[in-house]
Design a protein around this motif. Structure first.
Motif, PDB file in Angstrom:
ATOM      1  N   GLU A  41      -8.111  15.561   3.147  1.00 58.47           N
ATOM      2  CA  GLU A  41      -8.080  14.097   3.283  1.00 58.47           C
ATOM      3  C   GLU A  41      -9.027  13.402   2.304  1.00 58.47           C
ATOM      4  N   SER A  42     -10.087  14.100   1.914  1.00 56.57           N
ATOM      5  CA  SER A  42     -11.069  13.445   1.047  1.00 56.57           C
ATOM      6  C   SER A  42     -10.493  13.168  -0.333  1.00 56.57           C
ATOM      7  N   LYS A  43      -9.398  13.831  -0.671  1.00 55.19           N
ATOM      8  CA  LYS A  43      -8.802  13.591  -1.984  1.00 55.19           C
ATOM      9  C   LYS A  43      -7.545  12.721  -1.898  1.00 55.19           C
ATOM     10  N   LYS A  44      -7.318  12.159  -0.748  1.00 57.09           N
ATOM     11  CA  LYS A  44      -6.138  11.311  -0.590  1.00 57.09           C
ATOM     12  C   LYS A  44      -6.304  10.031  -1.427  1.00 57.09           C
ATOM     13  N   ILE A  45      -5.210   9.577  -2.023  1.00 57.66           N
ATOM     14  CA  ILE A  45      -5.245   8.344  -2.810  1.00 57.66           C
ATOM     15  C   ILE A  45      -4.560   7.239  -2.022  1.00 57.66           C
ATOM     16  N   VAL A  46      -5.253   6.132  -1.882  1.00 52.67           N
ATOM     17  CA  VAL A  46      -4.624   4.968  -1.260  1.00 52.67           C
ATOM     18  C   VAL A  46      -4.418   3.929  -2.356  1.00 52.67           C
ATOM     19  N   VAL A  47      -3.155   3.696  -2.678  1.00 53.56           N
ATOM     20  CA  VAL A  47      -2.867   2.739  -3.750  1.00 53.56           C
ATOM     21  C   VAL A  47      -2.823   1.350  -3.133  1.00 53.56           C
ATOM     22  N   GLU A  48      -3.904   0.640  -3.239  1.00 53.19           N
ATOM     23  CA  GLU A  48      -3.930  -0.749  -2.783  1.00 53.19           C
ATOM     24  C   GLU A  48      -5.019  -1.480  -3.555  1.00 53.19           C
ATOM     25  N   LYS A  49      -4.963  -2.793  -3.451  1.00 49.85           N
ATOM     26  CA  LYS A  49      -5.921  -3.628  -4.167  1.00 49.85           C
ATOM     27  C   LYS A  49      -7.357  -3.164  -3.945  1.00 49.85           C
ATOM     28  N   LYS A  50      -8.146  -3.252  -4.987  1.00 48.84           N
ATOM     29  CA  LYS A  50      -9.584  -3.025  -4.892  1.00 48.84           C
ATOM     30  C   LYS A  50      -9.981  -1.602  -4.522  1.00 48.84           C
ATOM     31  N   VAL A  79       0.842  -1.197   0.000  1.00 49.89           N
ATOM     32  CA  VAL A  79       0.000   0.000   0.000  1.00 49.89           C
ATOM     33  C   VAL A  79       0.882   1.253   0.000  1.00 49.89           C
ATOM     34  N   THR A  80       0.436   2.251  -0.749  1.00 47.49           N
ATOM     35  CA  THR A  80       1.146   3.527  -0.819  1.00 47.49           C
ATOM     36  C   THR A  80       0.101   4.625  -0.785  1.00 47.49           C
ATOM     37  N   GLU A  81       0.413   5.737  -0.132  1.00 49.52           N
ATOM     38  CA  GLU A  81      -0.555   6.833  -0.112  1.00 49.52           C
ATOM     39  C   GLU A  81      -0.013   8.036  -0.881  1.00 49.52           C
ATOM     40  N   VAL A  82      -0.916   8.707  -1.571  1.00 51.27           N
ATOM     41  CA  VAL A  82      -0.560   9.934  -2.287  1.00 51.27           C
ATOM     42  C   VAL A  82      -1.509  11.026  -1.789  1.00 51.27           C
ATOM     43  N   PHE A  83      -0.929  12.191  -1.492  1.00 50.56           N
ATOM     44  CA  PHE A  83      -1.700  13.212  -0.772  1.00 50.56           C
ATOM     45  C   PHE A  83      -1.936  14.471  -1.608  1.00 50.56           C
ATOM     46  N   ASN A 103      -6.520  -0.011 -10.175  1.00 53.13           N
ATOM     47  CA  ASN A 103      -6.226   1.071  -9.234  1.00 53.13           C
ATOM     48  C   ASN A 103      -6.354   2.451  -9.855  1.00 53.13           C
ATOM     49  N   PHE A 104      -5.666   2.634 -10.988  1.00 46.55           N
ATOM     50  CA  PHE A 104      -5.773   3.897 -11.710  1.00 46.55           C
ATOM     51  C   PHE A 104      -6.334   3.578 -13.083  1.00 46.55           C
ATOM     52  N   VAL A 105      -7.322   4.340 -13.498  1.00 52.97           N
ATOM     53  CA  VAL A 105      -7.932   4.060 -14.784  1.00 52.97           C
ATOM     54  C   VAL A 105      -7.861   5.333 -15.606  1.00 52.97           C
ATOM     55  N   HIS A 106      -7.045   5.313 -16.656  1.00 56.64           N
ATOM     56  CA  HIS A 106      -6.765   6.556 -17.380  1.00 56.64           C
ATOM     57  C   HIS A 106      -7.456   6.627 -18.735  1.00 56.64           C
ATOM     58  N   ASP A 107      -7.302   7.763 -19.366  1.00 51.63           N
ATOM     59  CA  ASP A 107      -7.798   8.040 -20.719  1.00 51.63           C
ATOM     60  C   ASP A 107      -9.281   8.397 -20.776  1.00 51.63           C
ATOM     61  N   CYS A 123     -11.297  19.150 -13.726  1.00 45.82           N
ATOM     62  CA  CYS A 123     -11.185  17.862 -13.034  1.00 45.82           C
ATOM     63  C   CYS A 123     -11.203  18.034 -11.527  1.00 45.82           C
ATOM     64  N   ASP A 124     -10.676  19.161 -11.065  1.00 40.55           N
ATOM     65  CA  ASP A 124     -10.692  19.439  -9.627  1.00 40.55           C
ATOM     66  C   ASP A 124     -12.133  19.443  -9.118  1.00 40.55           C
ATOM     67  N   ALA A 125     -13.030  19.900  -9.965  1.00 35.78           N
ATOM     68  CA  ALA A 125     -14.436  20.015  -9.561  1.00 35.78           C
ATOM     69  C   ALA A 125     -15.220  18.712  -9.765  1.00 35.78           C
ATOM     70  N   LEU A 126     -14.704  17.829 -10.600  1.00 38.66           N
ATOM     71  CA  LEU A 126     -15.472  16.616 -10.902  1.00 38.66           C
ATOM     72  C   LEU A 126     -15.289  15.582  -9.794  1.00 38.66           C
ATOM     73  N   PRO A 127     -16.384  15.132  -9.200  1.00 39.52           N
ATOM     74  CA  PRO A 127     -16.270  14.263  -8.019  1.00 39.52           C
ATOM     75  C   PRO A 127     -15.672  12.887  -8.317  1.00 39.52           C
ATOM     76  N   ASN A 128     -15.726  12.456  -9.570  1.00 42.98           N
ATOM     77  CA  ASN A 128     -15.254  11.100  -9.853  1.00 42.98           C
ATOM     78  C   ASN A 128     -13.887  11.030 -10.518  1.00 42.98           C
ATOM     79  N   MET A 129     -13.230  12.183 -10.606  1.00 44.11           N
ATOM     80  CA  MET A 129     -11.859  12.156 -11.100  1.00 44.11           C
ATOM     81  C   MET A 129     -10.945  12.074  -9.880  1.00 44.11           C
ATOM     82  N   GLY A 130     -10.382  10.905  -9.668  1.00 40.52           N
ATOM     83  CA  GLY A 130      -9.598  10.676  -8.460  1.00 40.52           C
ATOM     84  C   GLY A 130      -8.156  11.133  -8.574  1.00 40.52           C
ATOM     85  N   TYR A 131      -7.714  11.318  -9.813  1.00 39.64           N
ATOM     86  CA  TYR A 131      -6.381  11.870 -10.051  1.00 39.64           C
ATOM     87  C   TYR A 131      -6.459  12.596 -11.393  1.00 39.64           C
ATOM     88  N   VAL A 132      -5.429  13.377 -11.749  1.00 36.32           N
ATOM     89  CA  VAL A 132      -5.552  14.208 -12.951  1.00 36.32           C
ATOM     90  C   VAL A 132      -4.370  14.044 -13.912  1.00 36.32           C
TER      91      VAL A 132
END
Ligand code: B12
Lengths: 496, 215
Positions: free
Chosen positions: A90-99, A80-84, A354-358, A135-144
């Motif tokens: 905290e609501s935008k923190k990314i936890v890189v782990e399975k599922k 597991v790795t965290e990206v801040f 974990n990350f889904v791009h494009d 993307c900052d405003a879109l609730p389902n974009m977890g990273y940019v």
């Protein structure tokens, strides 16, 4: 209430699996055989030295990886790795782990759909901040990511300008890219500036770096050089190819997975040898070469299948997966793109990548379309509903309420309904109006609504630009200036 | 003895690489004119292949197999051909420009030109400008193909054209460029002779160009 159930299995969310354990193991072993007997070309002397010391056989630029080297590398990948986000939200923190899945746009297409004219044109510097802000405003974009490569800055600095502008317009963690190690370092300095120092960055990394090996089975100098830089500095990184089924990899899906996994594994091994425990995410674009139009298809159903299949194998290796969805072969957002995106987003969601791009790629990856991203955002939220599944317990089964209402009644007055109805999904773009209201409101189509929502965000959503600490802002400006000087020095070298 | 050269076309269309080589050799032993083998056997075969591809009856790997068969047959035939038999399908240099590592599209284009009878010298990816110029000087091709998949490497193509000019050999060779982000306008801007949006149309576009030039 006492829970008196025994030997009870809970499964709330849908179960989606392509492979059995045996099949995953087979693909995994296919990778081991490939890296051991075919090996991979590594155009980087320093990296080859590292591999050699670890026990790999080297023959010129070819590196052969014995199983024990691969297994050892996999034993040190972090579970597991965290990206801040840089503002500490905290609501935008990314936890890189399975599922856990985070969706985002993609990197670097040459073109962009102009948000005013709706015409395709080269991607410009101003688009990077626009994409970041929306993307900052879109609730389902977890990273940019930026959806383009900037064409109107000094040649060779598109990477650095992009990060500089994006990071100040979104707190959602960015996935950056660069041409070379130098760009990688400039970006890292900006990441550090935003984190408030090198120590702070190590404790709370605030971006992810994206690099690519060359399919089939080649790591070019810059790709592996950047990979090493990220490992040294503990920057979470993606190392994943664009594998083209029937082109750079076998036309059979299993063969494609074996090659794609193998070429990524080179980066995983390099990174783990250099800095055990550093985060490496693999996967990449997995699709087929269209044998009629000779394009790399971003809308093919095979993309969904291959990406989900690779996700299972990558997770089997204990690694996080970089997957693909929300993209299309059509030229801009339309009915075809909605169909293709719905399928790929749903498959990616179910697979647990974990990350889904494009999300927002049109024209087979040649054009970025923020309108498509906004539509994808809605599709992602729908797919999450399916993925969340059905909670089963006394409260949700509501047997008591059923008894209260009895046959022939209704549930609209029930406290239970009051308590729960808000858990139903609410559309932000889908039309559920009556015919009359729809007509009254101007017979808007999905396209109209997407344009409206996107333009509203562009015009009215401020983003975090004002929250950027003055010191960091200054530092970023200085880094940009220094980058300009660096390129000036590099240019004459290149000519020589 | 007259030979039914349509058999050669059929062999080619079936993509039988070894079979076509053998048939070409056997036919050369007879009194058939080598030029006829090309013009009445091989080229009509490739025309059919091209047409079927456009119609969606044939797909890339099948077309490439035919192109490979064509190229194998041409290796045998070329030394026997008289001047002029070849029309304009001479030598072609093709490569991806400096800093660019994308090779699939370039390879597809190379194979299509082989299929059209060109002797293709594929100099590879990430080729410095001077290598293109050197190759043109050395091989005196009728066609120079350049591929770029990155907006940042596209300018190299214009630079190569300028170097050809500086070396005084620009007029000796037609320049064709391609790659996903490359456009017709860009080709015009840098002074390339030809642009093709895909490998399939590239051969036709080159053919048309040479036909226009020779009339
Ligand atoms: C596969 C791929 C890769 C693979 C290449 C593997 C390989 N062995 O070639 C890898 C992963 C290595 C790669 C790397 C990179 N890539 Co890349 N890649 C692609 C991708 C997805 C498909 C390209 C492809 O092979 N298509 C299939 C072939 C058949 O099509 P084609 O190449 O266009 O060729 C056809 C025509 O263009 C034409 N043609 C091509 N050449 C020629 C030449 C002549 C003479 C003629 C007549 C015709 C012709 O005929 C072909 C057949 O019809 C494209 C996206 C896209 N849709 O194009 C991005 C893309 C080109 N890559 C891109 C980028 C940014 C990169 C990287 C910089 C990424 C990074 N951050 O590291 C690196 C650069 C490495 C380098 N220095 O070159 C961007 C370019 C953006 C820009 N502004 O220019 C694109 C558009 C992706 C994107 N959306 O961001 N990439």
């Amino acid at each position: 209430m006492i829970n008196n159930r025994t030997n009870y299995t809970i499964q709330e969310s849908p179960h989606f699996e392509i492979f059995s354990e045996d099949q995953k193991e087979q693909i995994f072993n296919g990778m081991m055989r490939t890296l051991q007997y075919t090996g991979a070309n590594v155009h980087h002397e320093g990296a080859r030295e590292v591999f050699k010391k670890a026990g790999c056989k080297i023959d010129g630029i070819r590196v052969y990886f014995p199983p024990e080297v691969i297994l050892k590398a996999l034993s040190t990948v972090p579970p597991v790795t965290e990206v801040f986000p840089w503002d500490g939200d905290e609501s935008k923190k990314i936890v890189v782990e399975k599922k856990r899945s985070y969706f985002g746009p993609g990197p670097t297409p040459p073109n962009f759909i102009d948000t005013e004219t709706l015409e395709r044109r080269p991607y410009l510097r101003k688009d990077a901040s626009l994409v970041a802000r929306v993307c900052d405003a879109l609730p389902n974009m977890g990273y940019v990511q930026s959806l383009g490569s900037i064409s109107d800055v000094t040649n060779g600095l598109a990477d650095v300008y992009e990060f500089a502008d994006m990071v100040r317009n979104t707190t959602t963690p960015i996935m950056s890219w660069s041409f070379t190690r130098e760009g990688c370092r400039d970006i890292h300095r900006m990441g550090i500036a935003m984190a408030g120092g090198e120590e702070a960055f190590r404790a709370r990394p605030n971006y992810i770096f994206y690099g690519e090996p060359i399919s089939p089975l080649v790591s070019d100098f810059h790709a592996i050089d950047k990979c090493i830089y990220c490992a040294e500095n503990r920057i979470p990184q993606v190392y994943s190819p664009c594998a083209i089924g029937g082109g750079t990899v076998p036309a059979t899906h299993a063969g494609q997975l074996v090659v794609a996994l193998s070429e990524s594994m080179v980066g995983v091994i390099a990174a783990q040898l250099i800095n055990p425990g550093t985060c490496v995410i693999i996967g990449g674009v997995q699709s087929i070469l269209d044998m009629r139009f000779s394009i790399y298809s971003y809308g093919a159903p095979e993309l969904s299948l291959l990406s989900a299949a690779l996700t299972e194998v990558v997770h089997y290796c204990g690694l996080p997966m970089y997957s693909t969805s929300g993209c299309t072969d059509t030229k801009k957002m339309d009915v075809q793109s909605a169909m293709e995106a719905s399928l790929s987003i749903n498959a990616a969601m179910m697979s647990g990548a974990n990350f889904v791009h494009d999300n927002g790629y049109t024209e087979s990856g040649l054009t970025g379309d923020i309108f498509q991203t906004v539509m994808d955002d809605e599709i992602i939220s729908m797919a999450r509903v399916v993925e969340r599944g059905v909670e089963v317990n006394e409260e949700t089964m509501a047997v008591e309420q059923i008894n209260n209402v009895g046959p022939g009644g209704h549930y609209l007055y029930e406290d239970h309904t009051m308590k729960w109805f808000r858990s139903h999904w609410m559309p932000s773009l889908m039309d559920r109006n009556s015919y009359e209201s729809w007509e009254e409101q101007g017979r808007k189509t999905m396209k109209d609504r997407v344009l409206e929502k996107t333009r509203d965000l562009i015009n009215n959503y401020e983003g975090p630009r004002d929250k950027v600490p003055g010191k960091a802002d200054e530092e970023i400006k200085r880094i940009l200036q220094e980058a300009e000087e660096r390129i000036k020095k590099e240019e004459p070298k290149k000519q020589a | 003895m007259s030979m039914d050269l349509s058999k050669i076309s059929e062999k080619l269309i079936s993509g039988d690489v070894e079979g076509l080589k053998q048939m070409t050799e056997e036919t050369l032993q007879t009194d058939v004119n080598p030029g006829d083998i090309l013009n009445q056997g091989l080229l009509p075969g490739m025309d059919t292949v091209g047409q079927r591809w456009k119609d969606g009856d044939m797909f890339m790997p099948e077309v490439l197999r035919c192109a490979k068969a064509m190229s194998g047959a041409m290796d045998i035939l070329r030394p026997q051909l008289a001047e002029g038999d070849l029309g304009n399908a001479g030598t072609m240099i093709i490569g991806t420009v400096a800093g660019d590592l994308h090779d699939i599209g370039k390879d597809l284009a190379a194979m299509m030109f082989e299929g059209a009878g060109y002797q293709v010298i594929n100099i590879g990816i990430d080729q410095p400008n001077e290598n293109f110029v050197k190759a043109v000087k050395e091989h005196k091709p009728s066609l120079l193909g350049m591929s770029a998949l990155l907006t940042t490497t596209m300018p190299r193509m214009g630079e190569v054209i300028n170097s050809l000019k500086e070396s005084g050999i620009r007029d000796q060779v037609a320049v064709i460029i391609g790659g996903a982000p490359v456009t017709e306008e860009f080709a015009e801007e840098i002074g390339a002779d030809l642009y093709a949006p895909n490998a399939g149309s590239a051969v036709d576009i080159a053919k048309e160009h040479f036909e226009k030039k020779s009339t």
